[in-house]
Design a protein around this motif. Structure first.
Motif, PDB file in Angstrom:
ATOM      1  N   LEU A 163       0.819  -1.210   0.000  1.00 40.91           N
ATOM      2  CA  LEU A 163       0.000   0.000   0.000  1.00 40.91           C
ATOM      3  C   LEU A 163       0.849   1.255   0.000  1.00 40.91           C
ATOM      4  N   ALA A 164       2.016   1.187   0.629  1.00 36.09           N
ATOM      5  CA  ALA A 164       2.878   2.360   0.751  1.00 36.09           C
ATOM      6  C   ALA A 164       3.762   2.562  -0.466  1.00 36.09           C
ATOM      7  N   ALA A 165       4.010   1.533  -1.247  1.00 37.39           N
ATOM      8  CA  ALA A 165       4.965   1.630  -2.352  1.00 37.39           C
ATOM      9  C   ALA A 165       4.665   2.779  -3.318  1.00 37.39           C
ATOM     10  N   PRO A 166       3.404   2.957  -3.784  1.00 32.00           N
ATOM     11  CA  PRO A 166       3.161   4.074  -4.689  1.00 32.00           C
ATOM     12  C   PRO A 166       3.459   5.421  -4.046  1.00 32.00           C
ATOM     13  N   THR A 167       3.156   5.571  -2.762  1.00 31.00           N
ATOM     14  CA  THR A 167       3.420   6.815  -2.067  1.00 31.00           C
ATOM     15  C   THR A 167       4.916   7.027  -1.918  1.00 31.00           C
ATOM     16  N   LEU A 168       5.638   5.967  -1.544  1.00 34.13           N
ATOM     17  CA  LEU A 168       7.079   6.079  -1.395  1.00 34.13           C
ATOM     18  C   LEU A 168       7.733   6.401  -2.725  1.00 34.13           C
ATOM     19  N   ALA A 169       7.169   5.931  -3.793  1.00 34.50           N
ATOM     20  CA  ALA A 169       7.723   6.188  -5.120  1.00 34.50           C
ATOM     21  C   ALA A 169       7.304   7.555  -5.652  1.00 34.50           C
ATOM     22  N   GLY A 170       6.489   8.305  -4.888  1.00 29.39           N
ATOM     23  CA  GLY A 170       6.064   9.621  -5.319  1.00 29.39           C
ATOM     24  C   GLY A 170       4.864   9.580  -6.243  1.00 29.39           C
ATOM     25  N   CYS A 171       4.156   8.480  -6.275  1.00 28.98           N
ATOM     26  CA  CYS A 171       3.026   8.327  -7.189  1.00 28.98           C
ATOM     27  C   CYS A 171       1.891   7.663  -6.434  1.00 28.98           C
ATOM     28  N   SER A 172       0.798   8.380  -6.274  1.00 28.74           N
ATOM     29  CA  SER A 172      -0.344   7.827  -5.564  1.00 28.74           C
ATOM     30  C   SER A 172      -1.089   6.856  -6.474  1.00 28.74           C
ATOM     31  N   PRO A 173      -1.986   6.017  -5.900  1.00 32.10           N
ATOM     32  CA  PRO A 173      -2.790   5.146  -6.759  1.00 32.10           C
ATOM     33  C   PRO A 173      -3.585   5.939  -7.799  1.00 32.10           C
ATOM     34  N   GLU A 174      -4.061   7.142  -7.417  1.00 24.20           N
ATOM     35  CA  GLU A 174      -4.791   7.969  -8.375  1.00 24.20           C
ATOM     36  C   GLU A 174      -3.873   8.409  -9.512  1.00 24.20           C
ATOM     37  N   GLN A 175      -2.614   8.770  -9.175  1.00 22.06           N
ATOM     38  CA  GLN A 175      -1.676   9.170 -10.205  1.00 22.06           C
ATOM     39  C   GLN A 175      -1.353   7.993 -11.117  1.00 22.06           C
ATOM     40  N   SER A 176      -1.249   6.788 -10.553  1.00 20.94           N
ATOM     41  CA  SER A 176      -0.968   5.612 -11.372  1.00 20.94           C
ATOM     42  C   SER A 176      -2.078   5.394 -12.385  1.00 20.94           C
ATOM     43  N   ALA A 177      -3.324   5.527 -11.954  1.00 18.64           N
ATOM     44  CA  ALA A 177      -4.455   5.357 -12.862  1.00 18.64           C
ATOM     45  C   ALA A 177      -4.450   6.453 -13.928  1.00 18.64           C
ATOM     46  N   MET A 178      -4.152   7.702 -13.507  1.00 14.21           N
ATOM     47  CA  MET A 178      -4.079   8.793 -14.478  1.00 14.21           C
ATOM     48  C   MET A 178      -2.967   8.516 -15.477  1.00 14.21           C
ATOM     49  N   ASN A 179      -1.834   8.007 -15.002  1.00 11.96           N
ATOM     50  CA  ASN A 179      -0.715   7.727 -15.891  1.00 11.96           C
ATOM     51  C   ASN A 179      -1.100   6.734 -16.975  1.00 11.96           C
ATOM     52  N   GLU A 180      -1.844   5.695 -16.623  1.00  4.76           N
ATOM     53  CA  GLU A 180      -2.247   4.712 -17.625  1.00  4.76           C
ATOM     54  C   GLU A 180      -3.131   5.352 -18.689  1.00  4.76           C
ATOM     55  N   ASP A 181      -4.141   6.112 -18.260  1.00  2.00           N
ATOM     56  CA  ASP A 181      -5.036   6.777 -19.208  1.00  2.00           C
ATOM     57  C   ASP A 181      -4.283   7.824 -20.018  1.00  2.00           C
ATOM     58  N   ASP A 182      -3.481   8.638 -19.333  1.00  2.00           N
ATOM     59  CA  ASP A 182      -2.708   9.668 -20.009  1.00  2.00           C
ATOM     60  C   ASP A 182      -1.727   9.035 -20.994  1.00  2.00           C
ATOM     61  N   GLY A 183      -1.106   7.933 -20.581  1.00  2.00           N
ATOM     62  CA  GLY A 183      -0.138   7.252 -21.446  1.00  2.00           C
ATOM     63  C   GLY A 183      -0.771   6.762 -22.727  1.00  2.00           C
ATOM     64  N   ARG A 184      -1.946   6.153 -22.612  1.00  2.00           N
ATOM     65  CA  ARG A 184      -2.640   5.679 -23.811  1.00  2.00           C
ATOM     66  C   ARG A 184      -3.010   6.853 -24.727  1.00  2.00           C
ATOM     67  N   ALA A 185      -3.446   7.958 -24.132  1.00  2.00           N
ATOM     68  CA  ALA A 185      -3.808   9.132 -24.931  1.00  2.00           C
ATOM     69  C   ALA A 185      -2.586   9.705 -25.651  1.00  2.00           C
ATOM     70  N   ILE A 186      -1.463   9.801 -24.946  1.00  2.00           N
ATOM     71  CA  ILE A 186      -0.231  10.307 -25.563  1.00  2.00           C
ATOM     72  C   ILE A 186       0.238   9.361 -26.663  1.00  2.00           C
ATOM     73  N   GLU A 187       0.222   8.061 -26.384  1.00  2.00           N
ATOM     74  CA  GLU A 187       0.649   7.074 -27.384  1.00  2.00           C
ATOM     75  C   GLU A 187      -0.199   7.172 -28.649  1.00  2.00           C
ATOM     76  N   ALA A 188      -1.505   7.313 -28.490  1.00  2.00           N
ATOM     77  CA  ALA A 188      -2.402   7.425 -29.642  1.00  2.00           C
ATOM     78  C   ALA A 188      -2.138   8.717 -30.413  1.00  2.00           C
ATOM     79  N   ALA A 189      -1.920   9.819 -29.702  1.00  2.00           N
ATOM     80  CA  ALA A 189      -1.656  11.100 -30.359  1.00  2.00           C
ATOM     81  C   ALA A 189      -0.356  11.037 -31.161  1.00  2.00           C
ATOM     82  N   VAL A 190       0.687  10.453 -30.572  1.00  2.00           N
ATOM     83  CA  VAL A 190       1.976  10.344 -31.275  1.00  2.00           C
ATOM     84  C   VAL A 190       1.845   9.410 -32.477  1.00  2.00           C
ATOM     85  N   ALA A 191       1.170   8.282 -32.301  1.00  2.00           N
ATOM     86  CA  ALA A 191       0.987   7.338 -33.414  1.00  2.00           C
ATOM     87  C   ALA A 191       0.240   8.011 -34.570  1.00  2.00           C
TER      88      ALA A 191
END
Length: 166
Positions: free
Chosen positions: A16-44
């Motif tokens: 449970l603490a790992a995302p926080t210790l890494a500087g990334c909350s569970p919410e940020q991790s979820a945003m990263n996945e969605d944001d990553g797919r959007a960026i990947e699609a835009a670049v492609a």
């Protein structure tokens, strides 16, 4: 509490603490996945000769210190093509990022995008020949990463105009 229960509790707490210790909350991790797919699609979409793209994010504290790394998979490796691909990638990510990035890093890898790209893998193409087209960029890790800061991106492509700016 016996040893097995303590180990289980410690593992659960660490998980449970790992995302926080890494500087990334569970919410940020979820945003990263969605944001990553959007960026990947835009670049492609912007780089039709690309064989795929992969985006990953790092956070340093507050959300406004998000850095984006984009690896573009290509078949062509000549410097002119790589320079055009880097230019298009930087501008596309800058214009499509959901949050204003503190920096954008570009990598290029020869070949097709793997189904599960690793964020800790470098591109396999030397970007040092692109330094002339990107004199403000920082060339890192044996010439395999080209990085522009927020200020350099704004100077090159104009003010950031993504979702947060609206």
């Amino acid at each position: 509490m016996n040893d097995q229960t303590r180990r289980l509790a410690a593992a659960l707490l660490l998980g449970l603490a790992a995302p926080t210790l890494a500087g990334c909350s569970p919410e940020q991790s979820a945003m990263n996945e969605d944001d990553g797919r959007a960026i990947e699609a835009a670049v492609a979409g912007a780089v039709p000769d690309a064989a795929g793209a992969f985006a990953s994010f790092t956070w340093s504290g507050a959300p406004n210190t998000q850095s984006i790394l984009v690896r573009v998979y290509v078949d062509q490796t000549d410097p002119a093509f790589l320079a055009a691909t880097a230019e298009t990638t930087f501008e596309t990510v800058w214009r499509n990022a959901i949050r204003e990035p503190s920096s954008i890093s570009f990598q290029a890898a020869q070949g097709s995008r793997p189904s599960q790209p690793a964020s800790d893998t470098l591109g396999n193409l030397d970007l040092a020949p692109l330094a002339e087209q990107f004199p403000e960029a920082h060339l890192g890790i044996a010439g395999q990463i080209l990085k522009l800061s927020r200020e350099e991106l704004a100077d090159r492509y104009g003010p950031w105009s993504g979702k947060d700016a609206e």
